[in-house]
Design an enzyme around this catalytic site. Structure first.
Site, PDB file in Angstrom:
ATOM      1  N   TYR A 144       0.850  -1.193   0.000  1.00  0.00           N
ATOM      2  CA  TYR A 144       0.000   0.000   0.000  1.00  0.00           C
ATOM      3  C   TYR A 144       0.881   1.237   0.000  1.00  0.00           C
ATOM      4  O   TYR A 144       1.815   1.336   0.791  1.00  0.00           O
ATOM      5  CB  TYR A 144      -0.899   0.004   1.237  1.00  0.00           C
ATOM      6  CG  TYR A 144      -1.839   1.191   1.324  1.00  0.00           C
ATOM      7  CD1 TYR A 144      -2.899   1.331   0.414  1.00  0.00           C
ATOM      8  CD2 TYR A 144      -1.678   2.159   2.302  1.00  0.00           C
ATOM      9  CE1 TYR A 144      -3.771   2.416   0.495  1.00  0.00           C
ATOM     10  CE2 TYR A 144      -2.553   3.249   2.379  1.00  0.00           C
ATOM     11  CZ  TYR A 144      -3.594   3.370   1.480  1.00  0.00           C
ATOM     12  OH  TYR A 144      -4.457   4.441   1.558  1.00  0.00           O
ATOM     13  N   ASP A 239       9.218   2.841   0.183  1.00  0.00           N
ATOM     14  CA  ASP A 239       8.121   3.491   0.915  1.00  0.00           C
ATOM     15  C   ASP A 239       8.311   3.139   2.391  1.00  0.00           C
ATOM     16  O   ASP A 239       7.927   2.064   2.845  1.00  0.00           O
ATOM     17  CB  ASP A 239       6.781   2.999   0.381  1.00  0.00           C
ATOM     18  CG  ASP A 239       5.602   3.590   1.160  1.00  0.00           C
ATOM     19  OD1 ASP A 239       5.841   4.241   2.200  1.00  0.00           O
ATOM     20  OD2 ASP A 239       4.458   3.382   0.726  1.00  0.00           O
ATOM     21  N   LYS A 267       3.662   8.878   9.073  1.00  0.00           N
ATOM     22  CA  LYS A 267       3.510   8.264  10.400  1.00  0.00           C
ATOM     23  C   LYS A 267       4.493   8.784  11.441  1.00  0.00           C
ATOM     24  O   LYS A 267       4.322   9.899  11.902  1.00  0.00           O
ATOM     25  CB  LYS A 267       3.472   6.741  10.247  1.00  0.00           C
ATOM     26  CG  LYS A 267       2.324   6.360   9.300  1.00  0.00           C
ATOM     27  CD  LYS A 267       1.934   4.924   9.196  1.00  0.00           C
ATOM     28  CE  LYS A 267       0.622   4.792   8.431  1.00  0.00           C
ATOM     29  NZ  LYS A 267       0.675   4.028   7.213  1.00  0.00           N
TER      30      LYS A 267
HETATM   31  C1  LIG Z   1       0.027   4.481   5.821  1.00  0.00           C
HETATM   32  C2  LIG Z   1       0.820   4.229   4.615  1.00  0.00           C
HETATM   33  C3  LIG Z   1       0.761   5.081   3.496  1.00  0.00           C
HETATM   34  C4  LIG Z   1      -0.242   6.194   3.386  1.00  0.00           C
HETATM   35  O1  LIG Z   1      -0.054   7.167   4.339  1.00  0.00           O
HETATM   36  P1  LIG Z   1      -1.291   8.153   4.691  1.00  0.00           P
HETATM   37  O2  LIG Z   1      -0.698   9.115   5.663  1.00  0.00           O
HETATM   38  O3  LIG Z   1      -2.354   7.275   5.273  1.00  0.00           O
HETATM   39  O4  LIG Z   1      -1.723   8.805   3.440  1.00  0.00           O
HETATM   40  C5  LIG Z   1       1.634   4.857   2.458  1.00  0.00           C
HETATM   41  N1  LIG Z   1       2.516   3.849   2.491  1.00  0.00           N
HETATM   42  C6  LIG Z   1       2.595   3.005   3.536  1.00  0.00           C
HETATM   43  C7  LIG Z   1       3.619   1.925   3.533  1.00  0.00           C
HETATM   44  C8  LIG Z   1       1.746   3.153   4.625  1.00  0.00           C
HETATM   45  O5  LIG Z   1       1.805   2.289   5.627  1.00  0.00           O
END
Ligand SMILES: *Cc1c(COP(=O)(O)O)cnc(C)c1O
Length: 429
Positions: A144, A239, A267
């Protein structure tokens, strides 16, 4: 446990907010029942609107690695707020957070702040495309990267090499530029790259995946990816929205010993406020506006409240790097306790873990990619989730999410969690 007030609040919310929530996973669709409405939180616990206390294993989905309402972060935000909340002009604290983040993370010279992980990943691929002058990207099934169009793509049928939209509203035109491959399957990546030679701008990956449960890269998978990207002049995007400042000061790059070309954050870097970021070596970052041609902007980007929370959080982690080891030890303790109980009762299961990320899958087979994760027994997961919830343990309400431990959790909390499973397991089989 009584959830009356939460249920009433949910019913009311549904009248005004689609599905009653502002992010789908919160609605409990995967596990059934009504979501819990939070009233307040401190350390490892949160309290709901009915007065129940829960031990929290999601920590706002990762950001609160030191627990809820952590004092240095809270104080920093309160002090900053007194001086104005947004200016739309440069402030010194943006440079302070940039400097600190760059000093902690390998392979980055410059960083740009945005407001979410979604924005960070979306901007990173635009930058990669602009820099390489290529259009296509490769992503891994089950990873994701936020909800921008290019990432809401699923594997196409065997005959086509490009993906298809997995949400209405994403166009075929967008989908054709996102190619799907399988996690931990280097051959699938090699085949995709050679079928699209010279056309791929970037490969984006969660270096330790956390959005199909926790999935750890195996053997030489990451080394192989790195070599392939270097050879084909493809940018490797890590990511690290989830893993950054969680697995180690330097994130997954440090833990795995792999150098990425572009890194995205979210995060933890916001300390619980809305912050995302993307970073790379100088020559790539200088391709961004206003110095370079690739456009990217944001009214609230670098917001002083958000920067103050992020700075306080990263300073804590930078000054107390033993936190990462402490978290890994606690997560291992939970792993051992859970494994012992599930084995004792003969419940088929896999537990995946790295650092403070862990997930439990009710399946006989090792969980190494999206397909094997999807084989988990979801009925059993639902019983497990609600059983734990009713005993005051809040786990992610979906089998496809990793748990995020926070350092406010005590060994007493962990043992209480293991004890809860001991009772829940009686009803699992
Ligand atoms: C949470 C997450 C996102 C998206 O971040 P948001 O702040 O919710 O837009 C993207 N990549 C990874 C790996 C994530 O865990």
């Amino acid at each position: 446990m009584n959830y009356q007030r939460s249920s009433a609040l949910f019913a009311e919310a549904k009248q005004y907010i689609p599905g009653g929530v502002n992010s789908p996973v919160r609605a409990f669709k995967a596990v059934g029942g009504d979501p819990i409405f939070v009233k307040e939180a401190k350390g490892a616990y949160f309290y709901d609107e009915d007065g129940n206390r829960f031990i929290d294993y999601i920590a706002s989905w990762g950001p609160l690695i030191l627990g809820h309402a952590h004092k240095p972060v809270m104080d920093a935000v309160i002090e900053k707020a007194k001086k104005g909340t947004s200016f739309g002009m440069p402030t010194e604290i943006e440079t302070q957070l940039a400097q600190l983040a760059i000093s902690m993370v390998p392979n980055i010279d410059k960083i740009r702040f945005v407001n979410s992980g979604t924005e960070a990943c979306m901007s990173a691929i635009r930058l990669a495309r602009g820099f390489t002058k290529r259009d296509k990207i490769i992503k891994f099934a089950g990873c994701y990267h936020g909800h921008s169009d290019s990432f809401l793509i699923q594997a196409g049928s065997g005959a086509v090499t490009f993906g298809t939209p997995n949400s209405p509203g994403v166009t075929q035109g967008t989908a054709k530029d996102t190619l799907l491959v399988n996690y931990n399957d280097l051959e699938s990546v090699r085949a995709m790259v050679s079928a699209n030679k010279g056309e791929i701008a970037a490969i984006i990956i969660e270096p330790v995946a956390g959005n199909m449960g926790c999935i750890v890269p195996q053997n030489d998978f990451m080394n192989g990816l790195r070599e392939l990207c270097t050879k084909e002049q493809i940018l490797l995007i890590f990511d690290e929205v989830m893993t950054g400042f969680r697995l180690a000061k330097g994130g997954a790059q440090e833990v795995l010993g792999i150098d990425a070309d572009i890194v995205t954050f979210g995060k933890v870097i916001g300390g619980g406020l809305p912050v995302g970021a993307f970073a790379a070596r100088k020559e790539i970052m200088d391709y961004l506006a206003p110095d370079g041609p690739v456009y990217q902007a944001g009214t609230l980007s670098g917001n002083p409240l958000a920067m103050s929370a992020g700075l306080a959080m990263l300073m804590e982690l930078n000054n107390k790097p033993e936190v990462f080891e402490s978290l890994a030890d606690k997560t291992e303790h939970l792993h051992e306790g859970f494994d012992r109980i599930l084995k004792g009762k003969g419940v088929p299961h896999q537990i995946n873990r790295m650092g403070s990320m862990i997930s439990v899958h009710f399946t006989e087979e090792p969980v190494v990619d999206f397909a094997s994760s999807a084989k988990g027994n979801n009925n059993m997961f639902k019983k497990y989730f609600h059983g734990m919830l009713n005993r005051g343990i809040y786990l992610p309400p979906s089998a496809f999410e990793s748990y995020f431990l926070n350092d406010a959790l005590s060994y007493g909390d962990l043992d209480q969690t293991i004890k809860a499973l001991e009772s829940v397991v009686e009803d699992l089989n």
